[in-house]
Scaffold this motif. Structure first.
Motif, PDB file in Angstrom:
ATOM      1  N   PRO A 209       0.739  -1.322  -0.100  1.00  0.00           N
ATOM      2  CA  PRO A 209      -0.019   0.098  -0.129  1.00  0.00           C
ATOM      3  C   PRO A 209       0.873   1.285  -0.137  1.00  0.00           C
ATOM      4  O   PRO A 209       0.302   2.314  -0.187  1.00  0.00           O
ATOM      5  N   LEU A 210       2.294   1.284   0.360  1.00  0.00           N
ATOM      6  CA  LEU A 210       3.172   2.343   0.355  1.00  0.00           C
ATOM      7  C   LEU A 210       3.765   2.554  -1.047  1.00  0.00           C
ATOM      8  O   LEU A 210       4.573   3.540  -1.173  1.00  0.00           O
ATOM      9  N   ALA A 211       3.204   1.692  -2.132  1.00  0.00           N
ATOM     10  CA  ALA A 211       3.836   1.942  -3.577  1.00  0.00           C
ATOM     11  C   ALA A 211       5.206   1.689  -3.521  1.00  0.00           C
ATOM     12  O   ALA A 211       5.768   2.282  -3.996  1.00  0.00           O
ATOM     13  N   SER A 212       6.140   0.820  -2.861  1.00  0.00           N
ATOM     14  CA  SER A 212       7.319   0.651  -2.721  1.00  0.00           C
ATOM     15  C   SER A 212       7.565  -0.953  -2.692  1.00  0.00           C
ATOM     16  O   SER A 212       6.796  -1.566  -2.231  1.00  0.00           O
ATOM     17  N   GLY A 213       8.813  -1.406  -3.449  1.00  0.00           N
ATOM     18  CA  GLY A 213       9.072  -3.004  -3.566  1.00  0.00           C
ATOM     19  C   GLY A 213      10.498  -3.010  -3.778  1.00  0.00           C
ATOM     20  O   GLY A 213      11.056  -2.003  -4.057  1.00  0.00           O
TER      21      GLY A 213
ATOM     22  N   GLY B  93       6.912   3.986 -10.172  1.00  0.00           N
ATOM     23  CA  GLY B  93       6.861   4.939 -10.978  1.00  0.00           C
ATOM     24  C   GLY B  93       6.285   4.630 -12.328  1.00  0.00           C
ATOM     25  O   GLY B  93       6.678   5.450 -13.653  1.00  0.00           O
ATOM     26  N   PHE B  94       5.375   3.452 -12.457  1.00  0.00           N
ATOM     27  CA  PHE B  94       4.832   2.783 -13.727  1.00  0.00           C
ATOM     28  C   PHE B  94       5.899   2.092 -14.260  1.00  0.00           C
ATOM     29  O   PHE B  94       5.319   1.302 -14.792  1.00  0.00           O
TER      30      PHE B  94
ATOM     31  N   ALA C 170       5.900  -0.916 -12.877  1.00  0.00           N
ATOM     32  CA  ALA C 170       5.750  -0.981 -11.571  1.00  0.00           C
ATOM     33  C   ALA C 170       4.519  -0.333 -11.011  1.00  0.00           C
ATOM     34  O   ALA C 170       4.235   0.859 -10.972  1.00  0.00           O
ATOM     35  N   LEU C 171       3.274  -1.198 -11.102  1.00  0.00           N
ATOM     36  CA  LEU C 171       2.084  -0.430 -10.969  1.00  0.00           C
ATOM     37  C   LEU C 171       1.771  -1.129  -9.469  1.00  0.00           C
ATOM     38  O   LEU C 171       1.192  -2.275  -9.486  1.00  0.00           O
TER      39      LEU C 171
END
Length: 356
Positions: free
Chosen positions: A193-197, A259-260, A293-294
């Motif tokens: 949910p924090l949009a990182s990986g 960043g998509f 990266a979505l």
């Protein structure tokens, strides 16, 4: 630098299992073997950990291997040379005797094919390295092997091998060349949910030259237009690659923001190894790759927000259309009622009374 491998061959079918090379001291001593091998002390040096030579095409060198029997019975050993190769776990190993060698294994000839050594005795075995006149310049790696065959339970033949590494550089033009390709990128932040990986980058190094090469490689990632760039992450050093060999590396970069699109750039510095073991860096080679990266949760939230906005607009338009329809119907009814209560004016075609 010693290789030790054991392989088992059945009676009906031949099967070989090679153990990885062990980098041991000058004297090689297998855990289950009663003999050792070492380099001879001579003009080439004392207490050498391996055999290392530089020979011109058409030249030759003579040297010796010392074999010692530490057991209580005489031991008969086969002696031969074989080409080396890098195993999948990054260790140097040697071809078996029944596999064809084209370098060290074909050019190194022991003075005897078999030797018998009495208990608590040792014997020097001479061998010659004879380089063909048409040999290509560059590095060759292999080893000289002592082998003991014995028959175990159920008719199984067990072959124990001990040997010492041979490194040979054939004179001529050296052309070190490292290539990197096959860059693949994966991103693990889809459900975050924090949009990182973490981004995982894999790629393959190829030694396309004629020298043994080491390499230092690293990878960095960024988003579109260079956004969210990460510091370079250094990969674990690969094994020394023999000419013609390849090695696949994997690097993990943590905390990569969505960043998509995630772009990865791999940089590898070739390291040429000389006879003394020191290295000289060459110009780095690079390759790149990318992946989507979505993040799922933020993307779903965006879809829900957009859907809610579109639904609100549609409902408002529908309500307005219904209200406009009601107003139009009311006006129509009002106009229709007015038309029935007011008399129509006389037509211009009707007769008029003439007054004289």
């Amino acid at each position: 630098m010693v290789t030790r491998s054991t392989f088992v061959r059945g009676i009906a079918a031949a099967a070989a299992a090679l153990l990885a090379v062990s980098w041991l001291p000058t004297t090689a001593w297998a855990d289950d073997a009663s003999w050792t091998v070492r380099t001879a002390s001579n003009d080439f040096g004392k207490s050498r950990t391996s055999f290392s030579y530089a020979v011109e095409p058409g030249g030759s060198i003579d040297d010796e291997l010392v074999v010692a029997n530490h057991g209580k019975q005489p031991i008969e050993l086969a002696i031969y040379a074989a080409d080396g190769y890098t195993t999948t776990n990054g260790q140097l190993d040697l071809l078996t005797k029944d596999q064809q060698s084209t370098g060290i294994g074909a050019w190194v000839k022991p003075s005897v094919e078999r030797v018998t050594i009495a208990p608590d005795k040792e014997q020097a075995v001479a061998f010659r390295v004879a380089v063909p006149t048409n040999a290509s310049p560059g590095d060759y790696v292999g080893g000289i092997v002592t082998s003991l065959s014995s028959e175990g339970a159920s008719g199984i033949s067990v072959d124990r091998r001990l040997g010492i590494r041979i490194g040979l550089r054939v004179g001529g033009a050296l052309a070190p060349e490292l290539a990197v390709d096959g860059v693949q990128v994966s991103w693990g932040g889809w459900l975050n949910p924090l949009a990182s990986g973490d981004a995982t980058i894999s790629y393959t190094l190829h030694n396309n030259g004629n020298t043994v090469l080491a390499a230092q490689s690293s990878a960095l990632v960024n988003g579109p237009f260079g956004w969210f760039a990460s510091p370079p992450v250094t990969a674990t050093a690969p094994p020394k690659l023999l000419p013609g060999e390849s090695w696949t590396q994997t690097v993990q970069v943590p905390g990569v923001l969505a960043g998509f699109v995630v772009f990865a750039t791999v940089s590898a510095v070739p390291l040429v190894i000389d006879a003394s073991g020191s290295t000289s860096p060459l110009a780095p080679v690079t390759a790149s790759g990318s992946t989507m990266a979505l993040p799922v949760f933020p993307l779903l939230a965006l879809v829900l927000v957009v859907g809610a906005v579109l639904l609100t607009i549609w409902l408002r338009r529908r309500a307005k259309a219904a209200q406009d329809a009601r107003i139009e119907a009311a006006v129509r009814d009002a106009l229709a009622g007015t038309g029935t209560a007011v008399a129509s004016p006389a037509s211009a075609d009707e007769d008029e009374v003439e007054v004289h």
